[in-house]
Motif scaffolding. Sequence first.
Motif, PDB file in Angstrom:
ATOM      1  N   ASP A 126       0.818  -1.215   0.000  1.00 27.87           N
ATOM      2  CA  ASP A 126       0.000   0.000   0.000  1.00 27.87           C
ATOM      3  C   ASP A 126       0.851   1.265   0.000  1.00 27.87           C
ATOM      4  OD1 ASP A 126       1.042  -0.257   2.484  1.00 27.87           O
ATOM      5  OD2 ASP A 126      -0.826   0.138   3.574  1.00 27.87           O
ATOM      6  N   GLY A 127       2.131   1.143  -0.359  1.00 27.32           N
ATOM      7  CA  GLY A 127       2.964   2.331  -0.540  1.00 27.32           C
ATOM      8  C   GLY A 127       3.617   2.864   0.706  1.00 27.32           C
ATOM      9  N   ALA A 128       3.663   2.120   1.822  1.00 29.01           N
ATOM     10  CA  ALA A 128       4.306   2.610   3.033  1.00 29.01           C
ATOM     11  C   ALA A 128       5.812   2.758   2.809  1.00 29.01           C
ATOM     12  CB  ALA A 128       4.029   1.670   4.199  1.00 29.01           C
ATOM     13  N   ASP A 129       6.396   3.846   3.327  1.00 23.46           N
ATOM     14  CA  ASP A 129       7.820   4.153   3.158  1.00 23.46           C
ATOM     15  C   ASP A 129       8.607   3.477   4.269  1.00 23.46           C
ATOM     16  OD1 ASP A 129      10.346   5.249   2.945  1.00 23.46           O
ATOM     17  OD2 ASP A 129       9.585   7.164   2.205  1.00 23.46           O
ATOM     18  N   VAL A 130       9.502   2.551   3.882  1.00 22.30           N
ATOM     19  CA  VAL A 130      10.240   1.785   4.877  1.00 22.30           C
ATOM     20  C   VAL A 130      11.235   2.658   5.639  1.00 22.30           C
ATOM     21  CG1 VAL A 130      12.081   1.129   3.285  1.00 22.30           C
ATOM     22  CG2 VAL A 130      11.563  -0.350   5.215  1.00 22.30           C
TER      23      VAL A 130
END
Length: 435
Positions: free
Chosen positions: A13-17
């Motif tokens: 879902d596009g979460a920034d690591v």
Amino acid sequence: MAEIVVPQVPSDDGADVHRSARWIVTGVRDQGESRERLEGVEVGHGARVEVPAGSVLLVLDKRATGYKERRFAAPYMAYDATLTLLLVEEAGLRSKPLWSRRFASEKGAFGSAGVGQITKHLAAHPPAPDLRVREIEAGPGRPNWTAGPCRWCGEQVSKGAGRAIGHGKGARVEHAPGRCVLPAQQVSGEDCARCKVACVPGSGEWVQVRDPEAGQRWEARHRGDCARWPSPEEDAQRKEQLRLQRAAEQEAARRREAKKEADREKRAAKRRAARGEERLAAEEVQERVERLGVKETTYVAGHFDKGIDPRTRMRLVERCLTLGDDSTVTAFDVETYGGVREDDRGGRYYRLSDAREEYQRHTWEPLPYTPRRRFRFEPAPCPSGPSVQHCDHCGGTDAPGGWMVASVGLACDVECYTAMSNGPGAHARRYHAGA
């Protein structure tokens, strides 16, 4: 203590690591900027850790929402933030979260609404007085954006090759598990940290233990199950048994080889004795032949036959000789035939082995090349009589292939014809110069 696996940053879902984080949270400060208000221990996403049961795990996931315009500066990327509170139970993480909410920004997530929920659930689930978080297995973590020294071993970590720990100015870099520099000393002889038994060669390895409070240390441990590795005493006993077994095998091999050598020598001695007896018998037969003389020779068989030059052949034949006292003996003749000259190669032998040795000594040898004899023009009178045909080059009166008419006169063969192709022949120049 409970063992949990920290949830990884969801990539679907596009979460920034790099901007997401996880904490075992113990409290909230009254002042601070966003996540700086949190108190507790940060853990890496995907890591397997051991924490006290009843602890609260806070999960922060940030996602990019697009660029925002600024009045007097370049646009910047905006992020929303999702806060989730999870409870640690004896069996692991509770599947249903205590609370979860998505905020428009990280600043809003750590505002009054988010901080109020964290304070509320910490009051319902108070943290342990002496919080100890032990990392059992490191997860993928956040890749490091910049290079720097490893916080455990001090060696340089290149960009993207390790993990980033912490945020902002306090962020540090560490190697991925198993990539730190190993101790220089051998692990053999060191006591295993688990079973306290010394490691024999090949059984142990250095294992890095990363303790956030005490720092890092290296422990010697057996590979896999400690029970399957012997102690130094058992290893020495096993090596001694192997040495004795190897020595016994070598001694047995030496005895077998000595027996084989003795058998070979015995067979060689027997062959030498047989050859000696055979030679004596052959000499006795030769003496009888010379003393009694040969009355009759009978052909028995031809054993070998070969050519030794284009004109001569050689053969080995067996003959039965009748002596003067009517007794018979066997002889082997190596003789040449077919040649035009007398040949002294070969001879008579009374042992087949001697005859074969003489026969094999002669091999095919082509005759030496002898160039074709050319005509020698010597002063000779011209054949008398006008009816006698003669070669105007060599003066010969015989033409086996028939007379050939050259450009000037007759030729008896091809060589004379070629010699007269551009002028008179030698005979014509000598005897018919004025014609």
